[in-house]
Design a protein around this motif. Structure first.
Motif, PDB file in Angstrom:
ATOM      1  N   THR A  70       0.833  -1.203   0.000  1.00 58.41           N
ATOM      2  CA  THR A  70       0.000   0.000   0.000  1.00 58.41           C
ATOM      3  C   THR A  70       0.865   1.249   0.000  1.00 58.41           C
ATOM      4  O   THR A  70       0.499   2.265  -0.593  1.00 58.41           O
ATOM      5  N   ALA A  71       2.037   1.168   0.649  1.00 62.76           N
ATOM      6  CA  ALA A  71       2.960   2.312   0.648  1.00 62.76           C
ATOM      7  C   ALA A  71       3.365   2.666  -0.765  1.00 62.76           C
ATOM      8  O   ALA A  71       3.486   3.841  -1.122  1.00 62.76           O
ATOM      9  N   SER A  72       3.588   1.644  -1.596  1.00 64.30           N
ATOM     10  CA  SER A  72       3.956   1.896  -2.993  1.00 64.30           C
ATOM     11  C   SER A  72       2.746   2.360  -3.794  1.00 64.30           C
ATOM     12  O   SER A  72       2.834   3.266  -4.608  1.00 64.30           O
ATOM     13  N   VAL A 214       1.738   4.624   6.940  1.00 63.26           N
ATOM     14  CA  VAL A 214       0.740   4.504   5.878  1.00 63.26           C
ATOM     15  C   VAL A 214      -0.696   4.587   6.404  1.00 63.26           C
ATOM     16  O   VAL A 214      -1.513   5.346   5.881  1.00 63.26           O
ATOM     17  N   PRO A 215      -1.067   3.809   7.445  1.00 64.04           N
ATOM     18  CA  PRO A 215      -2.448   3.933   7.950  1.00 64.04           C
ATOM     19  C   PRO A 215      -2.750   5.340   8.451  1.00 64.04           C
ATOM     20  O   PRO A 215      -3.856   5.848   8.240  1.00 64.04           O
ATOM     21  N   PHE A 216      -1.769   5.968   9.087  1.00 68.99           N
ATOM     22  CA  PHE A 216      -1.968   7.309   9.653  1.00 68.99           C
ATOM     23  C   PHE A 216      -2.246   8.332   8.568  1.00 68.99           C
ATOM     24  O   PHE A 216      -3.223   9.081   8.635  1.00 68.99           O
ATOM     25  N   MET A 217      -1.402   8.365   7.544  1.00 69.79           N
ATOM     26  CA  MET A 217      -1.553   9.397   6.511  1.00 69.79           C
ATOM     27  C   MET A 217      -2.807   9.150   5.671  1.00 69.79           C
ATOM     28  O   MET A 217      -3.488  10.091   5.259  1.00 69.79           O
ATOM     29  N   GLY A 218      -3.131   7.883   5.426  1.00 69.64           N
ATOM     30  CA  GLY A 218      -4.325   7.575   4.646  1.00 69.64           C
ATOM     31  C   GLY A 218      -5.591   8.027   5.352  1.00 69.64           C
ATOM     32  O   GLY A 218      -6.513   8.579   4.730  1.00 69.64           O
ATOM     33  N   LEU A 219      -5.654   7.805   6.673  1.00 67.39           N
ATOM     34  CA  LEU A 219      -6.824   8.190   7.464  1.00 67.39           C
ATOM     35  C   LEU A 219      -7.013   9.703   7.464  1.00 67.39           C
ATOM     36  O   LEU A 219      -8.131  10.198   7.265  1.00 67.39           O
ATOM     37  N   ILE A 220      -5.934  10.444   7.680  1.00 66.18           N
ATOM     38  CA  ILE A 220      -6.015  11.910   7.699  1.00 66.18           C
ATOM     39  C   ILE A 220      -6.493  12.440   6.349  1.00 66.18           C
ATOM     40  O   ILE A 220      -7.329  13.361   6.284  1.00 66.18           O
ATOM     41  N   LEU A 305      -8.313  -0.222  -1.356  1.00 64.62           N
ATOM     42  CA  LEU A 305      -7.929   0.901  -0.497  1.00 64.62           C
ATOM     43  C   LEU A 305      -7.344   2.040  -1.326  1.00 64.62           C
ATOM     44  O   LEU A 305      -7.666   3.209  -1.123  1.00 64.62           O
ATOM     45  N   ASP A 306      -6.500   1.672  -2.262  1.00 65.50           N
ATOM     46  CA  ASP A 306      -5.812   2.666  -3.068  1.00 65.50           C
ATOM     47  C   ASP A 306      -6.774   3.463  -3.944  1.00 65.50           C
ATOM     48  O   ASP A 306      -6.811   4.690  -3.884  1.00 65.50           O
ATOM     49  N   THR A 307      -7.548   2.754  -4.765  1.00 66.15           N
ATOM     50  CA  THR A 307      -8.354   3.447  -5.770  1.00 66.15           C
ATOM     51  C   THR A 307      -9.735   3.846  -5.269  1.00 66.15           C
ATOM     52  O   THR A 307     -10.161   4.996  -5.433  1.00 66.15           O
ATOM     53  N   LEU A 308     -10.445   2.894  -4.667  1.00 65.96           N
ATOM     54  CA  LEU A 308     -11.821   3.186  -4.264  1.00 65.96           C
ATOM     55  C   LEU A 308     -11.901   4.090  -3.045  1.00 65.96           C
ATOM     56  O   LEU A 308     -12.946   4.695  -2.788  1.00 65.96           O
ATOM     57  N   VAL A 309     -10.804   4.201  -2.298  1.00 65.48           N
ATOM     58  CA  VAL A 309     -10.810   5.074  -1.117  1.00 65.48           C
ATOM     59  C   VAL A 309      -9.937   6.322  -1.348  1.00 65.48           C
ATOM     60  O   VAL A 309     -10.451   7.440  -1.394  1.00 65.48           O
ATOM     61  N   ILE A 310      -8.618   6.134  -1.518  1.00 60.88           N
ATOM     62  CA  ILE A 310      -7.711   7.291  -1.577  1.00 60.88           C
ATOM     63  C   ILE A 310      -7.880   8.086  -2.873  1.00 60.88           C
ATOM     64  O   ILE A 310      -7.995   9.317  -2.850  1.00 60.88           O
ATOM     65  N   CYS A 311      -7.900   7.384  -4.022  1.00 55.99           N
ATOM     66  CA  CYS A 311      -8.076   8.106  -5.294  1.00 55.99           C
ATOM     67  C   CYS A 311      -9.437   8.787  -5.367  1.00 55.99           C
ATOM     68  O   CYS A 311      -9.565   9.903  -5.873  1.00 55.99           O
ATOM     69  N   THR A 312     -10.450   8.106  -4.864  1.00 53.45           N
ATOM     70  CA  THR A 312     -11.789   8.695  -4.851  1.00 53.45           C
ATOM     71  C   THR A 312     -11.823   9.931  -3.965  1.00 53.45           C
ATOM     72  O   THR A 312     -12.502  10.914  -4.276  1.00 53.45           O
ATOM     73  N   ALA A 313     -11.085   9.889  -2.856  1.00 52.28           N
ATOM     74  CA  ALA A 313     -11.016  11.060  -1.973  1.00 52.28           C
ATOM     75  C   ALA A 313     -10.486  12.274  -2.735  1.00 52.28           C
ATOM     76  O   ALA A 313     -11.028  13.380  -2.632  1.00 52.28           O
TER      77      ALA A 313
END
Length: 470
Positions: A70-72, A214-220, A305-313
């Motif tokens: 996930t970091a990558s 990674v979990p910390f920055m993704g959540l913020i 996690l990458d696309t449906l959560v972070i990219c969508t954000a």
């Protein structure tokens, strides 16, 4: 430089349309049906496996391997790549990113399960592997495995790391102190020094750091997007209409395929979630699990996690703000301007800090993959002097990437990514039946109330040919 850039751009035009579009979508759909829609059917199992602890202290857990991959995946592409896709291809690119992630989840499962089956045991009892290993053992071709390993090292140590460095320094354009002749080199130099410190500590230090940050920055980041959505709640219906209308504007798609929402969505979706590329299996192979399918399921979650959560954000932050995407805003400026509508200059700072964290963890995850491929090329873990030399060169590349031209860096990364993907997709199409057999074995044991434990003979493989599972 312009001649080389135009040449690479022309090659990418053919590589991504029609070759990679057909291969990626076709492979994803094929494995989706063959696995019985595993993305939905075993989603619950995937979340359960994530929290499983390894049997022995010091073993790499499913969660830790997930965080490395996930970091990558979760990197500057989640901000800059999404913004580029929207500005250059149109809002409809977001829809096609979703599609490539959902379908690609099946491909991610297949490749990571294969990596677990064909992984090897190191002298200290830990495991390692990846596509090069299943290409050699499964297909009987070390030459192709070597080609893949070289392609991955070129893609990640050069293309993607240059791109991460460039994307970070580019976010400073909005500040008054930015000087195009000096600022990129200063930012690149600082990033290279900090990244160099971590990567010189090797894989263990990379895993420890990424598991924390990674979990910390993704959540913020997701929380910030939710704030933007709530504040601009009335714009949500118009945003979805804009995305869907543009996604199915086939006249625009077929009128200019290379820069359409379809192609930009698939290119940036692939760059971000890496499903089918053959990168994440290098991290998946390091996890200690009782059955290969478990880690295949976990890596499937990483794609979502990458696309449906972070990219969508990122997409929602940009589109719900009312800021009109233009070519001039391509990259971080679109997201920064969108956040500025609510948070003023603090929005710019938030994106810069986010990019700094995303770029940093991307660099670490990328170089962890390279370590695995270097071990493959040398047939063992290279001596410390070789690794130090490689990591110093990798740090230098990070520095150089900050000062490159945006168009060239993106095109170069796309070309390397495309070559690597074609090799891996072809391999998992030939070997995918083994992952399906492993999946059926896992489901059979689970249906009997047993804790799934892998035995090679259960799926018709010769145990003597598998290094780790003997």
């Amino acid at each position: 430089m312009s001649f080389i850039d135009n040449l690479i751009s022309t090659i990418n035009g053919y590589l991504y349309y029609p070759i990679l579009i057909i291969i990626l979508l076709g492979t994803g759909l094929y494995f989706t049906f063959r696995s019985g829609f595993i993305q939905f059917r075993l989603l619950g199992d995937a979340f359960k496996v994530i929290v499983e602890k390894p049997e022995h202290d010091g073993d790499i857990s499913s969660f830790q391997a997930l965080m490395v991959s996930t970091a990558s995946r979760v990197g500057t592409g989640n901000i800059v790549g999404v913004a580029n896709a929207i500005c250059l291809g149109g809002p409809g690119a977001v829809f096609w990113m979703w599609i490539i992630a959902i379908i690609g989840g099946a491909s991610a499962f297949i490749e990571s399960t294969l990596a677990q089956i064909y992984k090897r045991r190191s002298d200290d009892g830990t495991s390692y592997g990846g596509p090069s290993y299943y290409i050699e053992k499964g297909l009987g071709s070390r030459k192709l495995g070597v080609i893949f390993a070289i392609a991955l090292i070129m893609t990640y140590a050069l293309g993607f790391n240059m791109l991460a460095s460039f994307n970070l320094q580019d976010s400073f354009r909005v500040y008054g102190f930015y000087d195009k002749n000096t600022t990129p080199w200063i930012i690149g130099g600082l990033l290279a020094l900090v990244a160099g410190y971590c990567i010189l500590g090797g894989g263990k230090r990379i895993i420890k750091f990424t598991s924390f940050i990674v979990p910390f920055m993704g959540l913020i980041y997701v929380l910030m997007s939710l704030v933007m959505i709530v504040i601009n709640f009335s714009n949500i219906p118009a945003m979805f209409k804009l995305i869907l209308d543009d996604a199915f504007n086939f006249k625009a798609i077929f009128g200019g395929v290379a820069g359409s929402a379809l192609v930009e969505g698939i290119k940036r979706g692939l760059y971000s979630n890496e499903a089918g590329m053959g990168s994440a299996p290098n991290a998946a192979a390091s996890a200690v699990v009782s059955h290969p399918v478990k880690q295949g399921l976990v890596q499937m979650i990483s794609v979502f996690l990458d696309t449906l959560v972070i990219c969508t954000a990122t997409a929602f932050m940009s589109l719900v703000s009312g800021v009109v995407p233009t070519e001039e805003l391509a990259g971080s400026p679109l997201v920064q301007k969108s956040l500025a509508t609510v948070f003023g200059s603090y929005g710019n700072i938030f994106i810069t800090v986010s990019l700094a964290l995303f770029a940093f963890t991307t660099l670490l995850g990328n170089l962890y993959y390279c370590d695995s491929c270097l071990s493959y090329l040398f047939k063992k873990t290279p001596n410390k002097y070789v690794m130090i030399c490689f990591r110093l060169i990798a740090s230098l590349v990070i520095f150089v990437g900050a000062g490159m031209e945006m168009k060239f860096v993106w095109n170069f990364a796309d070309l390397l990514m495309g070559i690597m993907t074609i090799i891996n997709i072809s391999s998992i199409l030939l070997l995918g039946g083994i992952s399906i057999k492993a999946l059926n074995d896992y489901i059979d044991q689970r249906s009997k109330g047993q804790e799934p434990v892998f035995m090679a003979k259960n799926i018709g493989l010769d145990e003597s040919k598998l290094d780790y599972w003997k």
